[in-house]
Design a protein around this motif. Structure first.
Motif, PDB file in Angstrom:
ATOM      1  N   LEU A  72     -62.648  41.727  -3.839  1.00 55.97           N
ATOM      2  CA  LEU A  72     -63.569  40.602  -3.802  1.00 55.97           C
ATOM      3  C   LEU A  72     -64.365  40.547  -5.093  1.00 55.97           C
ATOM      4  O   LEU A  72     -64.898  41.560  -5.547  1.00 55.97           O
ATOM      5  N   VAL A  73     -64.446  39.343  -5.676  1.00 55.66           N
ATOM      6  CA  VAL A  73     -65.112  39.142  -6.960  1.00 55.66           C
ATOM      7  C   VAL A  73     -66.142  38.035  -6.812  1.00 55.66           C
ATOM      8  O   VAL A  73     -65.821  36.943  -6.316  1.00 55.66           O
ATOM      9  N   GLU A  74     -67.370  38.292  -7.232  1.00 53.92           N
ATOM     10  CA  GLU A  74     -68.381  37.244  -7.249  1.00 53.92           C
ATOM     11  C   GLU A  74     -68.242  36.463  -8.542  1.00 53.92           C
ATOM     12  O   GLU A  74     -68.377  37.015  -9.640  1.00 53.92           O
ATOM     13  N   GLY A  75     -67.938  35.187  -8.442  1.00 53.66           N
ATOM     14  CA  GLY A  75     -67.744  34.390  -9.649  1.00 53.66           C
ATOM     15  C   GLY A  75     -67.422  32.957  -9.328  1.00 53.66           C
ATOM     16  O   GLY A  75     -67.219  32.570  -8.170  1.00 53.66           O
ATOM     17  N   THR A  80     -62.000  32.009 -14.266  1.00 54.58           N
ATOM     18  CA  THR A  80     -60.899  32.919 -13.944  1.00 54.58           C
ATOM     19  C   THR A  80     -60.366  33.614 -15.189  1.00 54.58           C
ATOM     20  O   THR A  80     -59.927  34.769 -15.115  1.00 54.58           O
ATOM     21  N   GLY A  81     -60.390  32.927 -16.337  1.00 52.03           N
ATOM     22  CA  GLY A  81     -59.902  33.527 -17.571  1.00 52.03           C
ATOM     23  C   GLY A  81     -60.716  34.718 -18.021  1.00 52.03           C
ATOM     24  O   GLY A  81     -60.232  35.554 -18.797  1.00 52.03           O
ATOM     25  N   PRO A  86     -53.629  35.748 -17.755  1.00 58.33           N
ATOM     26  CA  PRO A  86     -52.729  34.640 -17.405  1.00 58.33           C
ATOM     27  C   PRO A  86     -51.436  35.165 -16.782  1.00 58.33           C
ATOM     28  O   PRO A  86     -50.932  36.223 -17.162  1.00 58.33           O
ATOM     29  N   GLY A  87     -50.924  34.416 -15.842  1.00 53.77           N
ATOM     30  CA  GLY A  87     -49.651  34.770 -15.231  1.00 53.77           C
ATOM     31  C   GLY A  87     -49.710  35.951 -14.293  1.00 53.77           C
ATOM     32  O   GLY A  87     -48.665  36.508 -13.938  1.00 53.77           O
ATOM     33  N   GLY A  88     -50.901  36.334 -13.843  1.00 55.18           N
ATOM     34  CA  GLY A  88     -51.036  37.542 -13.047  1.00 55.18           C
ATOM     35  C   GLY A  88     -50.880  37.377 -11.551  1.00 55.18           C
ATOM     36  O   GLY A  88     -50.977  38.366 -10.820  1.00 55.18           O
ATOM     37  N   ALA A 109     -56.499  23.385 -14.580  1.00 59.13           N
ATOM     38  CA  ALA A 109     -55.709  23.941 -15.678  1.00 59.13           C
ATOM     39  C   ALA A 109     -55.861  25.458 -15.738  1.00 59.13           C
ATOM     40  O   ALA A 109     -54.887  26.193 -15.977  1.00 59.13           O
ATOM     41  N   GLY A 110     -57.076  25.937 -15.526  1.00 62.99           N
ATOM     42  CA  GLY A 110     -57.309  27.373 -15.519  1.00 62.99           C
ATOM     43  C   GLY A 110     -56.580  28.063 -14.381  1.00 62.99           C
ATOM     44  O   GLY A 110     -56.022  29.156 -14.558  1.00 62.99           O
ATOM     45  N   LEU A 111     -56.554  27.443 -13.218  1.00 60.00           N
ATOM     46  CA  LEU A 111     -55.838  28.021 -12.089  1.00 60.00           C
ATOM     47  C   LEU A 111     -54.342  28.068 -12.355  1.00 60.00           C
ATOM     48  O   LEU A 111     -53.674  29.057 -12.015  1.00 60.00           O
ATOM     49  N   ALA A 112     -53.807  27.017 -12.949  1.00 56.13           N
ATOM     50  CA  ALA A 112     -52.374  27.005 -13.258  1.00 56.13           C
ATOM     51  C   ALA A 112     -52.007  28.118 -14.230  1.00 56.13           C
ATOM     52  O   ALA A 112     -50.926  28.716 -14.133  1.00 56.13           O
TER      53      ALA A 112
END
Length: 233
Positions: A72-75, A80-81, A86-88, A109-112
Motif C-alpha cells: 500500500l502506497v500513499e500517493g 506514478t512515475g 515504466p512497464g512494471g 498517459a502516466g497509467l499507460a
C-alpha cells in the motif's frame, strides 16, 4: 464490474499466471484484496488517509500469504512515475477516479506507461452520455434538461465532479498507446438504489441481469458508469 474484470484478465493472460497489479485510487481496497486473494501481487495507491487506513485494517485481517502480496502506497495517481518504473505492471486499475480529475489525459498517459506490453488498463468512469438518466428517473426535469448539455454533475457526496464520454475516452486511449479493447455498462438498473439499501434475496439474479445488460446494446449505453478496458500495444 468484478466479473467483467475477471473476464478480461482470463482472456489476456494464461491461467494461473501471477499478475503484477497496480490499483490507483484503490479506496478501501476492495478490488486490491480480491485480486490478492486470487494469487496476484497488488500495489494499491490511495491519497485519502482515511481510505488508506480502512484498507490497511482490512489487509491486517488477511492471512500472511495474502498480506505478503499487497503493498500500500500513499500517493496521488498522477505521480506514478515517482514511485514505479515504466512497464512494471500487467494490469492497472483506475476505478472511480477520473470524475475527480479536471484534466485526466496526463493521468491516463502516466497509467499507460506503467503497463508492460500487452498489459490491461481498466477504467471505471461516470457515463457522460447518460447523465440525464438519473435525474430523469427521479423526476427532476430541470436537472434532466441541464444534463443533456453537460458533463458536470453533483455526486451523492454533494461534490461537483465530471463525467466522461465514450467517444472521447476511446480517442484518448488510442492516443496513449492503450487502445480500447472492450467496454461495459455498470449500474444499468440499480443506479437509483440507496447506498445503504439491504441486499435483496435474489441478488444473484440481479447481478446476472446487470451483467447481461452491461454487455448488451442499447442497455449498456445508458448505464450510470462505464467500464473501459484498454490494452497496451
Amino acid at each position: 464490474m468484478a466479473r467483467q474484470l475477471d473476464e478480461q484478465i482470463a482472456g489476456r493472460f494464461p491461467v494461473g499466471q501471477r499478475l503484477r497489479v497496480l490499483d490507483v485510487g484503490m479506496g478501501q481496497g476492495t478490488q486490491a484484496l480480491r485480486l490478492a486473494r486470487a494469487g496476484h501481487k497488488v500495489t494499491g495507491v490511495e491519497q485519502d488517509a482515511t481510505m488508506l487506513a480502512v484498507a490497511r485494517e482490512a489487509l491486517a485481517g488477511e492471512p500472511e500469504g495474502i498480506r505478503s502480496r499487497v503493498r500500500l502506497v500513499e500517493g496521488d495517481g498522477r505521480d506514478t512515475g515517482v514511485h514505479f518504473l515504466p512497464g512494471g505492471f500487467d494490469v492497472v486499475l483506475c476505478h472511480g477516479v477520473l470524475m475527480y480529475v479536471e484534466e485526466p489525459d496526463a493521468l491516463l498517459a502516466g497509467l499507460a506507461r506503467m503497463l508492460a506490453p500487452g498489459g490491461l488498463l481498466s477504467l471505471l468512469v461516470r457515463n457522460g452520455d447518460a447523465l440525464a438518466m438519473r435525474p430523469g428517473l427521479a423526476g427532476d426535469w430541470a436537472g434532466t434538461l441541464a444534463a443533456f448539455e453537460s458533463t458536470a454533475y453533483t455526486n451523492r457526496l454533494g461534490l461537483d465532479v465530471r463525467a466522461d464520454r465514450l467517444d472521447a475516452l476511446t480517442s484518448t486511449l488510442a492516443g496513449i498507446g492503450a487502445p480500447l479493447h472492450a467496454w461495459y455498462g455498470v449500474r444499468v438498473f440499480t443506479d437509483l438504489a440507496d447506498d445503504d439499501a439491504p441486499v435483496p434475496e435474489d441478488v444473484d439474479t440481479l447481478l446476472t441481469a446487470e451483467e447481461r445488460a452491461g454487455r448488451t446494446d442499447p442497455y449498456r449505453r445508458v448505464a450510470a458508469l462505464l467500464h473501459l478496458c484498454g490494452v497496451r500495444g
